[in-house]
Motif scaffolding. Structure first.
Motif, PDB file in Angstrom:
ATOM      1  N   LEU A  94      32.469  19.364  10.887  1.00 28.24           N
ATOM      2  CA  LEU A  94      32.827  18.260   9.986  1.00 28.24           C
ATOM      3  C   LEU A  94      32.196  18.469   8.610  1.00 28.24           C
ATOM      4  O   LEU A  94      30.997  18.731   8.503  1.00 28.24           O
ATOM      5  CB  LEU A  94      32.313  16.947  10.592  1.00 28.24           C
ATOM      6  CG  LEU A  94      32.861  15.648   9.996  1.00 28.24           C
ATOM      7  CD1 LEU A  94      34.356  15.524  10.271  1.00 28.24           C
ATOM      8  CD2 LEU A  94      32.126  14.444  10.605  1.00 28.24           C
ATOM      9  N   PHE A  95      33.026  18.366   7.574  1.00 36.51           N
ATOM     10  CA  PHE A  95      32.489  18.364   6.206  1.00 36.51           C
ATOM     11  C   PHE A  95      31.980  16.953   5.909  1.00 36.51           C
ATOM     12  O   PHE A  95      32.760  16.000   5.887  1.00 36.51           O
ATOM     13  CB  PHE A  95      33.581  18.722   5.195  1.00 36.51           C
ATOM     14  CG  PHE A  95      33.805  20.190   5.034  1.00 36.51           C
ATOM     15  CD1 PHE A  95      32.895  20.964   4.321  1.00 36.51           C
ATOM     16  CD2 PHE A  95      34.928  20.803   5.569  1.00 36.51           C
ATOM     17  CE1 PHE A  95      33.109  22.331   4.152  1.00 36.51           C
ATOM     18  CE2 PHE A  95      35.141  22.171   5.408  1.00 36.51           C
ATOM     19  CZ  PHE A  95      34.228  22.934   4.700  1.00 36.51           C
ATOM     20  N   ARG A  96      30.678  16.821   5.701  1.00 37.73           N
ATOM     21  CA  ARG A  96      30.081  15.518   5.394  1.00 37.73           C
ATOM     22  C   ARG A  96      29.598  15.535   3.963  1.00 37.73           C
ATOM     23  O   ARG A  96      29.109  16.554   3.476  1.00 37.73           O
ATOM     24  CB  ARG A  96      28.889  15.249   6.309  1.00 37.73           C
ATOM     25  CG  ARG A  96      29.245  15.219   7.803  1.00 37.73           C
ATOM     26  CD  ARG A  96      27.990  15.093   8.653  1.00 37.73           C
ATOM     27  NE  ARG A  96      28.298  15.007  10.080  1.00 37.73           N
ATOM     28  CZ  ARG A  96      28.535  16.050  10.863  1.00 37.73           C
ATOM     29  NH1 ARG A  96      28.481  17.274  10.365  1.00 37.73           N
ATOM     30  NH2 ARG A  96      28.826  15.905  12.138  1.00 37.73           N
ATOM     31  N   LEU A  97      29.716  14.415   3.284  1.00 39.73           N
ATOM     32  CA  LEU A  97      29.224  14.346   1.911  1.00 39.73           C
ATOM     33  C   LEU A  97      28.799  12.921   1.584  1.00 39.73           C
ATOM     34  O   LEU A  97      29.073  11.991   2.331  1.00 39.73           O
ATOM     35  CB  LEU A  97      30.254  14.865   0.919  1.00 39.73           C
ATOM     36  CG  LEU A  97      31.593  14.161   0.803  1.00 39.73           C
ATOM     37  CD1 LEU A  97      32.209  14.512  -0.556  1.00 39.73           C
ATOM     38  CD2 LEU A  97      32.553  14.593   1.886  1.00 39.73           C
ATOM     39  N   LYS A  98      28.111  12.786   0.468  1.00 43.28           N
ATOM     40  CA  LYS A  98      27.621  11.470   0.053  1.00 43.28           C
ATOM     41  C   LYS A  98      28.219  11.111  -1.298  1.00 43.28           C
ATOM     42  O   LYS A  98      28.432  11.981  -2.136  1.00 43.28           O
ATOM     43  CB  LYS A  98      26.096  11.511  -0.090  1.00 43.28           C
ATOM     44  CG  LYS A  98      25.356  11.558   1.239  1.00 43.28           C
ATOM     45  CD  LYS A  98      23.884  11.294   1.019  1.00 43.28           C
ATOM     46  CE  LYS A  98      23.056  11.607   2.261  1.00 43.28           C
ATOM     47  NZ  LYS A  98      23.354  10.707   3.387  1.00 43.28           N
ATOM     48  N   ASP A  99      28.446   9.812  -1.501  1.00 44.25           N
ATOM     49  CA  ASP A  99      28.881   9.396  -2.829  1.00 44.25           C
ATOM     50  C   ASP A  99      27.643   9.108  -3.689  1.00 44.25           C
ATOM     51  O   ASP A  99      26.510   9.265  -3.238  1.00 44.25           O
ATOM     52  CB  ASP A  99      29.858   8.215  -2.762  1.00 44.25           C
ATOM     53  CG  ASP A  99      29.188   6.916  -2.358  1.00 44.25           C
ATOM     54  OD1 ASP A  99      27.940   6.901  -2.176  1.00 44.25           O
ATOM     55  OD2 ASP A  99      29.898   5.912  -2.218  1.00 44.25           O
ATOM     56  N   ARG A 100      27.854   8.636  -4.915  1.00 46.17           N
ATOM     57  CA  ARG A 100      26.728   8.477  -5.844  1.00 46.17           C
ATOM     58  C   ARG A 100      25.735   7.409  -5.388  1.00 46.17           C
ATOM     59  O   ARG A 100      24.594   7.396  -5.800  1.00 46.17           O
ATOM     60  CB  ARG A 100      27.252   8.151  -7.244  1.00 46.17           C
ATOM     61  CG  ARG A 100      28.028   6.838  -7.309  1.00 46.17           C
ATOM     62  CD  ARG A 100      28.307   6.448  -8.735  1.00 46.17           C
ATOM     63  NE  ARG A 100      29.375   7.239  -9.333  1.00 46.17           N
ATOM     64  CZ  ARG A 100      29.452   7.513 -10.628  1.00 46.17           C
ATOM     65  NH1 ARG A 100      28.524   7.094 -11.448  1.00 46.17           N
ATOM     66  NH2 ARG A 100      30.461   8.191 -11.101  1.00 46.17           N
ATOM     67  N   LYS A 101      26.218   6.499  -4.510  1.00 42.42           N
ATOM     68  CA  LYS A 101      25.306   5.468  -4.012  1.00 42.42           C
ATOM     69  C   LYS A 101      24.563   5.918  -2.757  1.00 42.42           C
ATOM     70  O   LYS A 101      23.797   5.157  -2.177  1.00 42.42           O
ATOM     71  CB  LYS A 101      26.096   4.209  -3.691  1.00 42.42           C
ATOM     72  CG  LYS A 101      26.674   3.538  -4.928  1.00 42.42           C
ATOM     73  CD  LYS A 101      27.254   2.195  -4.563  1.00 42.42           C
ATOM     74  CE  LYS A 101      27.865   1.514  -5.759  1.00 42.42           C
ATOM     75  NZ  LYS A 101      29.242   1.061  -5.458  1.00 42.42           N
ATOM     76  N   GLY A 102      24.887   7.119  -2.315  1.00 33.36           N
ATOM     77  CA  GLY A 102      24.201   7.625  -1.125  1.00 33.36           C
ATOM     78  C   GLY A 102      24.921   7.284   0.167  1.00 33.36           C
ATOM     79  O   GLY A 102      24.392   7.526   1.252  1.00 33.36           O
TER      80      GLY A 102
END
Ligand code: ATP
Ligand code: MG
Length: 580
Positions: free
Chosen positions: A95-103
């Motif tokens: 799974l490609f996991r990522l975070k947005d600017r708010k975490g």
């Protein structure tokens, strides 16, 4: 449609790309259909984009024909939907996991069961709303462990995924059958040779899941086929019939001196020579140690697997059997940490006292006797009896499957081939509806839990599979419905020939054909012929030297048949060839 090579954004290559191993990868890059951006990530150039859209159109038409309704989900998805079903963790490293600017956590969708379930829950409430089938043709993301072979196994790829929602099991079966038929029509239209193989066994029931596999020497899947009863299955799904349990009294366990016999081969040779036994590798019990990691935790459990010594453990079968657990190699330092496991001489007799889980191949039935390790360097034990000298915790069917093994249905010998998975149809049941609480309000006011199917077609992969199955040393040979153009008109040499080629191209376009014309000035005939073979339009018309005598040449890319025809008949003949 008329594409002119003089302005077409296309550069073909004479050399195979250095990282390419399989024909489709080499040819799709050389012919300028795709370009690599990163491992498993590709861009589509104009001709490639047309091919991809043509495949998508066929898929769309056949999905619409069974009443599927097209939707489109984002690829960028918040964690919470996948958290609810456990897949945020279970999907593991893929799974490609990522975070947005708010975490906040996000993922790139690998498949969309959760999203479709949620969408239906949001819109529908009554039993009268059902059944419904929804689909999308969309980009998926999976951080594949082994991205290889270009677009065959991408980390970004295009999939058609559909989901059926029914009120009962019969409804689900019907939706599944409809998808099965749609897939047959899709792959027939794509001109792909395929086999429909069982993909799941045991608990899921016979027809709960099937894969469409395209036979191909470069395929990563192994499938078996029985030419007697028609059974076909992915090797991962093949079940080994257990022989009857052995009730005969067995001699007592006996430890044998077997110096320097850490392999099955050396063991068999030694005991036959020095202990007067007449055994084969199949009489020995080989014990393989693996670590099993649960996605989301660092903890790995030790698992010992017993298989007859004449068979290896098949890693893909092992992965499938342990999923969502992930098997890992038991390394030298792991042996150091587990001194009770004597490398090369492991026997199951001590595993219980070591607190290790021991699972055996289905052939290791109660009462069967084996020659196996004695848990001391240089020693093995004979007459080690299952159920007497050791107690397996259960069976695990992960030994390699071989050509000639018995068909689980009719006992005839199985054949084995390699294939590429192009589609998968799957009766999911209520797993996702349970997680989301997807109910329909029944006629009596009581809730009915909805049952689902999920169905995938590898749209971008299908492009590569067509090339794998339809190419020669010179290039691709597209099926007509998928080719970027019906006909490739090649004007060679002097301006006059290019002019005539262009005229014919325009006439054919006006009659509704999709035409590619090679109108490049100053490019040699040899280069143009090579490109026409590499690019692979099904029909090729050469307007060349024969023009002075009023003849042109009609070629069929797939059969290689060439025919000189009068210029006056060219339009008619090409049209007929393309509409045949
Ligand atoms: P595989 O065993 O090849 O990894 P899968 O079992 O993961 O496939 P599904 O999750 O059933 O595949 O996906 C549906 C379809 O999407 C597959 O039948 C295949 O055609 C396609 N597909 C899956 N993974 C990829 C990939 N990495 N690149 C291209 N197409 C893929
Ligand atoms: Mg996969």
């Amino acid at each position: 449609m008329l594409l002119r090579m003089s302005t077409l954004f296309l550069r073909t290559l004479r050399e195979d790309p250095a990282d390419a191993e399989v024909p489709s990868h080499k040819l799709l890059v050389r012919a300028g259909y795709v370009r690599r951006v990163a491992p498993g990530i590709y861009s589509w150039l104009p001709l490639g984009k047309i091919v991809l859209e043509n495949v998508a159109r066929v898929v769309r038409e056949e999905m619409n024909r069974i009443g599927g309704q097209e939707v489109l989900f984002p690829a960028l998805l918040p964690r919470e939907y996948y958290e609810a079903t456990g897949r945020w963790t279970e999907y593991g490293d893929t799974l490609f996991r990522l975070k947005d600017r708010k975490g906040s956590d996000y993922l790139l969708g690998p498949t969309h069961e959760e999203m479709f379930t949620d969408m239906v829950k949001g819109e529908y409430s009554s039993y009268k709303d059902y059944p419904v089938t929804l689909y999308q043709i969309q980009t998926k993301y999976r951080d594949e462990a082994r991205p290889r072979a270009g677009i065959l196994r991408g980390r970004e790829f295009v999939m058609k995924d559909s989901y059926s929602f029914d009120l009962d099991d019969d409804g689900l079966k019907h939706s599944y059958e409809q998808h099965r038929e749609a897939y047959i029509r899709i792959f027939d239209r794509l001109g792909i040779d395929y086999r429909i193989c069982f993909a799941m066994s045991g608990a899921m029931g016979g027809s709960a899941s099937e894969e469409f596999l395209a036979p191909c020497p470069t395929g990563e899947d192994t499938f078996v086929a029985c030419h007697n009863c028609g059974y076909a299955a992915n090797a991962e799904a093949v079940t080994t019939p257990a022989p009857p349990t052995v009730t005969a009294e067995q001699p007592a366990l006996r430890v044998l001196d077997t110096p320097d016999t850490p392999t099955i081969e050396s063991l068999v040779e030694y005991v036959n020579e020095h202990h007067g036994l007449g055994i084969t590798a199949a009489d020995t019990l080989k014990n393989i140690v693996v670590k099993v990691r649960t996605p989301g935790s660092d903890k790995a459990e030790v698992l010992v697997i017993g298989v007859p010594g004449d068979r290896e453990v098949d890693f893909k079968r092992l992965e499938a059997a342990l999923t969502p657990g992930v098997p890992e190699i038991f390394e030298a330092e792991d042996f150091v940490r587990n001194p009770g496991l004597v490398r090369g001489y492991i026997g199951p007799q001590v595993l219980a006292s070591l607190g290790l889980t021991y699972l055996v191949d289905p052939r290791v039935v109660a009462g069967s006797a084996w020659i196996t390790g004695a848990n001391e360097p240089g020693k093995h034990a004979a007459h080690v009896v299952a159920g007497r000298d050791f107690q397996p915790a259960g069976t695990i069917d992960v030994a390699e499957i071989r050509a000639g093994d018995s068909c689980p249905r009719c006992a005839h010998p199985l054949s084995i081939d390699r294939g590429i998975e192009i589609g998968h149809i799957f009766q999911l049941g209520r797993k996702y509806a349970d997680a989301a609480g997807l109910d329909a309000l029944g006629p009596d006011g009581k809730p009915i839990r909805v049952t689902m199917g999920s169905y995938g077609v590898g749209v971008s992969r299908a492009v590569a599979v067509m090339v794998e199955q339809r190419h020669d040393a010179l290039g691709v040979a597209w099926p007509r419905e998928i080719a970027p153009a019906d006909v490739h008109i090649v004007g060679t040499g002097k301006e006059n020939q290019i002019e005539v080629a262009t005229q014919i191209a325009e006439e054919l376009e006006a009659r509704g054909l999709r035409v590619l014309v090679d109108d490049r000035p100053g490019v040699s005939p040899g280069v143009k012929f090579k490109d026409s073979e590499l690019l692979g339009m099904p029909t090729v018309l050469i307007v060349g030297r024969g023009l002075a005598q009023g003849v042109v040449e009609l070629r069929d890319r797939a059969t290689g048949v060439k025919e000189e025809i009068p210029l006056a008949e060219a339009v008619e003949r090409v049209f007929a060839a393309c509409r045949a």
